[in-house]
Design a protein around this motif. Structure first.
Motif, PDB file in Angstrom:
ATOM      1  N   ARG A 181       6.971 -43.417  -1.904  1.00 20.66           N
ATOM      2  CA  ARG A 181       6.584 -42.370  -0.948  1.00 20.66           C
ATOM      3  C   ARG A 181       7.782 -41.477  -0.642  1.00 20.66           C
ATOM      4  NH1 ARG A 181       8.169 -40.944   3.362  1.00 20.66           N
ATOM      5  NH2 ARG A 181       9.337 -42.868   3.706  1.00 20.66           N
ATOM      6  N   ALA A 182       8.928 -42.095  -0.363  1.00 22.81           N
ATOM      7  CA  ALA A 182      10.142 -41.327  -0.058  1.00 22.81           C
ATOM      8  C   ALA A 182      10.535 -40.440  -1.237  1.00 22.81           C
ATOM      9  CB  ALA A 182      11.278 -42.274   0.313  1.00 22.81           C
ATOM     10  N   MET A 183      10.326 -40.926  -2.440  1.00 18.54           N
ATOM     11  CA  MET A 183      10.612 -40.138  -3.644  1.00 18.54           C
ATOM     12  C   MET A 183       9.750 -38.873  -3.660  1.00 18.54           C
ATOM     13  SD  MET A 183       9.874 -41.297  -7.571  1.00 18.54           S
ATOM     14  CE  MET A 183       8.099 -41.124  -7.350  1.00 18.54           C
ATOM     15  N   PHE A 184       8.451 -39.028  -3.423  1.00 19.32           N
ATOM     16  CA  PHE A 184       7.569 -37.851  -3.386  1.00 19.32           C
ATOM     17  C   PHE A 184       7.973 -36.916  -2.245  1.00 19.32           C
ATOM     18  CE2 PHE A 184       4.602 -40.395  -6.008  1.00 19.32           C
ATOM     19  CZ  PHE A 184       4.241 -39.438  -6.934  1.00 19.32           C
ATOM     20  N   TRP A 185       8.291 -37.480  -1.091  1.00 20.24           N
ATOM     21  CA  TRP A 185       8.665 -36.678   0.073  1.00 20.24           C
ATOM     22  C   TRP A 185       9.918 -35.849  -0.229  1.00 20.24           C
ATOM     23  CZ3 TRP A 185      12.855 -36.516   3.412  1.00 20.24           C
ATOM     24  CH2 TRP A 185      12.654 -35.775   4.572  1.00 20.24           C
ATOM     25  N   ARG A 186      10.911 -36.459  -0.894  1.00 22.44           N
ATOM     26  CA  ARG A 186      12.138 -35.727  -1.246  1.00 22.44           C
ATOM     27  C   ARG A 186      11.839 -34.547  -2.163  1.00 22.44           C
ATOM     28  NH1 ARG A 186      13.927 -40.835  -2.060  1.00 22.44           N
ATOM     29  NH2 ARG A 186      13.965 -40.609  -4.321  1.00 22.44           N
ATOM     30  N   HIS A 187      10.740 -34.620  -2.890  1.00 20.46           N
ATOM     31  CA  HIS A 187      10.384 -33.534  -3.817  1.00 20.46           C
ATOM     32  C   HIS A 187       9.354 -32.586  -3.212  1.00 20.46           C
ATOM     33  CE1 HIS A 187      12.779 -34.559  -7.348  1.00 20.46           C
ATOM     34  NE2 HIS A 187      12.691 -35.806  -6.884  1.00 20.46           N
ATOM     35  N   GLY A 188       9.238 -32.601  -1.882  1.00 17.29           N
ATOM     36  CA  GLY A 188       8.473 -31.577  -1.190  1.00 17.29           C
ATOM     37  C   GLY A 188       7.030 -31.889  -0.851  1.00 17.29           C
ATOM     38  N   TYR A 189       6.574 -33.104  -1.100  1.00 20.24           N
ATOM     39  CA  TYR A 189       5.203 -33.461  -0.752  1.00 20.24           C
ATOM     40  C   TYR A 189       5.137 -33.800   0.739  1.00 20.24           C
ATOM     41  CZ  TYR A 189       4.310 -33.781  -5.764  1.00 20.24           C
ATOM     42  OH  TYR A 189       4.180 -33.505  -7.105  1.00 20.24           O
ATOM     43  N   ALA A 190       4.068 -33.357   1.398  1.00 19.68           N
ATOM     44  CA  ALA A 190       3.864 -33.673   2.812  1.00 19.68           C
ATOM     45  C   ALA A 190       3.698 -35.181   2.978  1.00 19.68           C
ATOM     46  CB  ALA A 190       2.634 -32.937   3.344  1.00 19.68           C
ATOM     47  N   ASP A 191       3.947 -35.684   4.183  1.00 15.94           N
ATOM     48  CA  ASP A 191       3.950 -37.129   4.446  1.00 15.94           C
ATOM     49  C   ASP A 191       2.709 -37.851   3.925  1.00 15.94           C
ATOM     50  OD1 ASP A 191       6.436 -37.030   5.641  1.00 15.94           O
ATOM     51  OD2 ASP A 191       5.638 -36.880   7.667  1.00 15.94           O
TER      52      ASP A 191
END
Length: 193
Positions: free
Chosen positions: A120-130
């Motif tokens: 999840r943190a990986m996706f978040w770092r790449h701009g995906y909303a929570d």
């Protein structure tokens, strides 16, 4: 420890017994206790080994620097193609054990949560909303666990062929030029070496 891991994987936790392992190793019980205080100590060390390998590598791979989300997902995919990073047979042996022990079940749930949270943190770092990052992480992780659960066996070449479609499905984005080829070369060099 190696024999205990092999026994856990092939025969289940009930077969991980001091006397049986000692006989297979041709050592006395007292010699066995030189390395482990008790059977529980051995079982605890098996769980620690599982955590420090299967979970740790997913978390590390998800945390690696990547220029794009597709490269980041490829970092995680390395776990699925390299049993040194993620041993699916060990994972399912521990999951089977968790059906017999509430404490092990709790630990497995914690480790699943840690794995999903790292992705999840990986996706978040790449701009995906929570929420989207969380759902994509769950889909990516649970898809692979389901893949193992169904005991799908296919050649690495087939998995690599499907990688661009998996990346698009998991990220909503096409891989950048050269990413899949670099990943394939890395994975194939590991199988050759």
């Amino acid at each position: 420890m190696k024999l205990a891991l092999e026994t856990l994987i092939s025969e289940g936790v009930e077969a991980v017994r001091v006397l049986a392992l000692g006989q297979k190793l041709n050592v006395s019980r007292s010699s066995f206790y030189w390395y482990f205080k008790s059977r529980q100590d051995l079982l605890d060390q098996l769980l620690d080994h599982w955590r420090n390998n299967n979970t740790r590598f997913i978390v590390e791979q998800a945390g690696r620097s990547a220029a794009s989300i597709t490269e980041a997902v490829l970092n995680v995919f390395e776990c699925w193609l390299d049993e040194k990073l993620f041993n699916p047979r060990l994972d399912f042996a521990v999951r089977a054990w968790s059906r017999q022990s509430a404490e092990v079940h709790r630990i497995v749930n914690e480790e699943d949560d840690a794995r999903v949270d790292a992705i999840r943190a990986m996706f978040w770092r790449h701009g995906y909303a929570d929420t989207e990052a969380f759902v994509r992480a769950r889909v990516l992780y649970f898809t692979q666990i389901g893949y193992y659960s169904l005991e799908i066996v296919e050649p690495v070449s087939n998995r690599l062929f499907l990688t661009p479609a998996y990346l698009l499905t998991h990220t909503g984005k096409e891989p950048r030029e050269g990413e899949v080829e670099a990943f394939a070369e890395k994975m194939l060099s590991r199988t050759r070496g």
